[in-house]
Design a protein around this motif. Structure first.
Motif, PDB file in Angstrom:
ATOM      1  N   THR A  89       0.749  -1.316  -0.195  1.00  0.00           N
ATOM      2  CA  THR A  89      -0.661  -0.038  -0.250  1.00  0.00           C
ATOM      3  C   THR A  89       0.907   1.320   0.079  1.00  0.00           C
ATOM      4  N   VAL A  90       0.282   2.038  -1.618  1.00  0.00           N
ATOM      5  CA  VAL A  90       1.663   3.365  -1.019  1.00  0.00           C
ATOM      6  C   VAL A  90       0.471   4.305  -1.411  1.00  0.00           C
ATOM      7  N   MET A  91      -0.715   4.015  -1.924  1.00  0.00           N
ATOM      8  CA  MET A  91      -1.467   5.303  -1.777  1.00  0.00           C
ATOM      9  C   MET A  91      -3.290   5.356  -0.901  1.00  0.00           C
ATOM     10  N   GLN A  92      -3.554   6.304  -0.515  1.00  0.00           N
ATOM     11  CA  GLN A  92      -4.082   6.883   0.192  1.00  0.00           C
ATOM     12  C   GLN A  92      -5.918   6.555  -0.368  1.00  0.00           C
ATOM     13  N   SER A 118       4.025  -4.398 -11.018  1.00  0.00           N
ATOM     14  CA  SER A 118       2.698  -3.191 -11.268  1.00  0.00           C
ATOM     15  C   SER A 118       1.908  -2.300 -10.309  1.00  0.00           C
ATOM     16  N   MET A 119       2.273  -1.003 -10.925  1.00  0.00           N
ATOM     17  CA  MET A 119       1.741   0.488 -10.260  1.00  0.00           C
ATOM     18  C   MET A 119       0.644   0.979 -11.492  1.00  0.00           C
ATOM     19  N   SER A 120      -0.694   0.897 -10.884  1.00  0.00           N
ATOM     20  CA  SER A 120      -1.488   1.432 -11.223  1.00  0.00           C
ATOM     21  C   SER A 120      -1.783   2.796 -11.018  1.00  0.00           C
ATOM     22  N   LEU A 121      -0.995   3.697 -10.976  1.00  0.00           N
ATOM     23  CA  LEU A 121      -0.909   5.046 -10.323  1.00  0.00           C
ATOM     24  C   LEU A 121      -0.115   5.486 -11.971  1.00  0.00           C
ATOM     25  N   THR A 140      16.334  -6.520 -11.795  1.00  0.00           N
ATOM     26  CA  THR A 140      15.315  -8.231 -11.112  1.00  0.00           C
ATOM     27  C   THR A 140      14.154  -8.162 -11.663  1.00  0.00           C
ATOM     28  N   ALA A 141      13.449  -7.182 -12.281  1.00  0.00           N
ATOM     29  CA  ALA A 141      12.192  -6.821 -12.002  1.00  0.00           C
ATOM     30  C   ALA A 141      11.493  -7.027 -13.664  1.00  0.00           C
ATOM     31  N   VAL A 142      10.229  -6.984 -13.511  1.00  0.00           N
ATOM     32  CA  VAL A 142      10.014  -6.090 -15.151  1.00  0.00           C
ATOM     33  C   VAL A 142       8.890  -5.462 -14.417  1.00  0.00           C
ATOM     34  N   ILE A 143       9.134  -4.195 -15.318  1.00  0.00           N
ATOM     35  CA  ILE A 143       8.025  -3.023 -14.284  1.00  0.00           C
ATOM     36  C   ILE A 143       6.825  -3.146 -15.712  1.00  0.00           C
ATOM     37  N   VAL A 144       5.565  -2.207 -14.600  1.00  0.00           N
ATOM     38  CA  VAL A 144       4.519  -1.675 -15.392  1.00  0.00           C
ATOM     39  C   VAL A 144       3.372  -0.817 -15.102  1.00  0.00           C
ATOM     40  N   ALA A 145       3.122  -0.264 -15.528  1.00  0.00           N
ATOM     41  CA  ALA A 145       3.009   1.603 -14.227  1.00  0.00           C
ATOM     42  C   ALA A 145       1.963   1.604 -15.680  1.00  0.00           C
ATOM     43  N   ALA A 146       0.803   2.122 -15.188  1.00  0.00           N
ATOM     44  CA  ALA A 146      -0.857   2.853 -15.873  1.00  0.00           C
ATOM     45  C   ALA A 146      -0.076   4.033 -17.120  1.00  0.00           C
ATOM     46  N   ALA A 147      -0.761   4.196 -17.751  1.00  0.00           N
ATOM     47  CA  ALA A 147      -0.551   5.138 -19.042  1.00  0.00           C
ATOM     48  C   ALA A 147      -1.544   6.533 -18.600  1.00  0.00           C
ATOM     49  N   GLY A 148      -2.581   6.504 -17.979  1.00  0.00           N
ATOM     50  CA  GLY A 148      -3.343   7.771 -17.793  1.00  0.00           C
ATOM     51  C   GLY A 148      -4.400   7.021 -18.523  1.00  0.00           C
ATOM     52  N   ASN A 149      -5.533   7.545 -17.830  1.00  0.00           N
ATOM     53  CA  ASN A 149      -6.998   7.886 -18.306  1.00  0.00           C
ATOM     54  C   ASN A 149      -7.724   9.183 -18.906  1.00  0.00           C
ATOM     55  N   ASP A 150      -6.563   9.881 -19.753  1.00  0.00           N
ATOM     56  CA  ASP A 150      -7.078  11.235 -20.206  1.00  0.00           C
ATOM     57  C   ASP A 150      -7.131  11.429 -21.458  1.00  0.00           C
ATOM     58  N   PHE A 151      -6.886   9.993 -21.801  1.00  0.00           N
ATOM     59  CA  PHE A 151      -6.625  10.195 -23.317  1.00  0.00           C
ATOM     60  C   PHE A 151      -5.230  11.496 -24.349  1.00  0.00           C
ATOM     61  N   LYS A 152      -4.092  11.670 -23.039  1.00  0.00           N
ATOM     62  CA  LYS A 152      -3.389  11.921 -23.390  1.00  0.00           C
ATOM     63  C   LYS A 152      -1.944  11.198 -23.337  1.00  0.00           C
ATOM     64  N   ASN A 167       0.556  15.926 -25.920  1.00  0.00           N
ATOM     65  CA  ASN A 167       2.291  15.617 -24.933  1.00  0.00           C
ATOM     66  C   ASN A 167       1.941  15.522 -23.679  1.00  0.00           C
ATOM     67  N   ALA A 168       1.934  14.615 -22.528  1.00  0.00           N
ATOM     68  CA  ALA A 168       1.476  14.486 -21.314  1.00  0.00           C
ATOM     69  C   ALA A 168       2.240  13.636 -20.290  1.00  0.00           C
ATOM     70  N   PRO A 169       3.969  14.002 -20.903  1.00  0.00           N
ATOM     71  CA  PRO A 169       4.515  12.227 -20.485  1.00  0.00           C
ATOM     72  C   PRO A 169       3.941  11.658 -19.039  1.00  0.00           C
ATOM     73  N   MET A 170       3.862  10.569 -18.080  1.00  0.00           N
ATOM     74  CA  MET A 170       2.703  10.411 -17.195  1.00  0.00           C
ATOM     75  C   MET A 170       4.457   9.691 -16.545  1.00  0.00           C
ATOM     76  N   TYR A 171       4.053   9.667 -15.303  1.00  0.00           N
ATOM     77  CA  TYR A 171       5.497   8.339 -14.733  1.00  0.00           C
ATOM     78  C   TYR A 171       4.608   7.720 -13.888  1.00  0.00           C
ATOM     79  N   PRO A 172       4.979   7.126 -13.761  1.00  0.00           N
ATOM     80  CA  PRO A 172       6.196   5.818 -13.553  1.00  0.00           C
ATOM     81  C   PRO A 172       5.918   6.075 -15.407  1.00  0.00           C
ATOM     82  N   ALA A 173       4.987   5.579 -16.203  1.00  0.00           N
ATOM     83  CA  ALA A 173       4.973   4.925 -17.405  1.00  0.00           C
ATOM     84  C   ALA A 173       5.218   5.302 -18.153  1.00  0.00           C
ATOM     85  N   ALA A 174       6.317   6.771 -18.315  1.00  0.00           N
ATOM     86  CA  ALA A 174       6.632   7.650 -19.219  1.00  0.00           C
ATOM     87  C   ALA A 174       8.396   7.345 -19.184  1.00  0.00           C
ATOM     88  N   PHE A 175       8.634   6.065 -17.902  1.00  0.00           N
ATOM     89  CA  PHE A 175      10.460   5.939 -18.247  1.00  0.00           C
ATOM     90  C   PHE A 175      10.674   5.324 -18.716  1.00  0.00           C
TER      91      PHE A 175
END
Length: 178
Positions: A89-92, A118-121, A140-152, A167-175
């Motif tokens: 848990t890292v999100m409120q 996996s980080m859906s954030l 040592t791991a595959v990293i997966v993250a959300a790319a946003g839900n705002d059509f950017k 264009n609006a890089p969303m992090y961490p997905a944009a790394f």
């Protein structure tokens, strides 16, 4: 790495990662020496407890998509029903969070042998510290993250720019390694 996981959920409880040193150790003691007490199935960095819960539901939802138990006659079957879930848990409870807490979750996952993180954030602010933590975990791991839900578009080289798709890089997905 999200809002937590309901560890009693019937489609998830059999697929939870177990920290054997803590499970077989003494309650209230840091049996594995990682500086965290009683982190049997993961850790809640928001409430600072090994007692996992999900006061939002988003983390539980995402964990189910990834690794819900299959062939049990209830709910769904996850994409990999044999995978183990390490709830972090890292999100409120309202779905918000901060990079410092997310980094603690990344470091914990990597230190405890996560094969997939996996980080859906995400957010639009770049953080060098987050990039470094994920870069270390990527060894040592595959990293997966959300790319946003705002059509950017998160990658300026892959998407045409127009007034509807800025264009609006969303992090961490944009790394690059995510």
């Amino acid at each position: 790495i999200d809002t937590g996981v309901d560890c009693e959920h019937p489609d998830l409880k059999d697929n939870l990662w177990v920290n054997e040193a803590e499970k077989n150790g003494v309650a209230g003691k840091d049996d594995d020496g990682n500086g965290i007490v009683d982190d049997i199935h993961g850790y809640d960095f928001v409430n600072k407890t090994g007692g996992m819960a999900d006061f939002n539901g988003h983390g539980t939802h995402c964990a189910g998509i990834a690794a819900a138990v299959g062939h049990n006659g209830i709910g769904i079957t996850g994409a990999n029903p044999d995978a183990l879930i390490m709830p972090i848990t890292v999100m409120q409870s309202d779905g918000t969070g901060d990079v410092a807490t997310i980094i603690k979750g990344i470091d914990y996952a990597a230190a405890n042998g996560a094969d997939v993180i996996s980080m859906s954030l995400g957010g639009y602010g770049y953080s060098l510290a987050e990039e470094q933590a994920l870069g270390k975990a990527y060894a040592t791991a595959v990293i997966v993250a959300a790319a946003g839900n705002d059509f950017k578009c998160i990658n300026q080289h892959m998407c045409p720019i127009n007034k509807h798709n800025m264009n609006a890089p969303m992090y961490p997905a944009a790394f690059q390694f995510v």
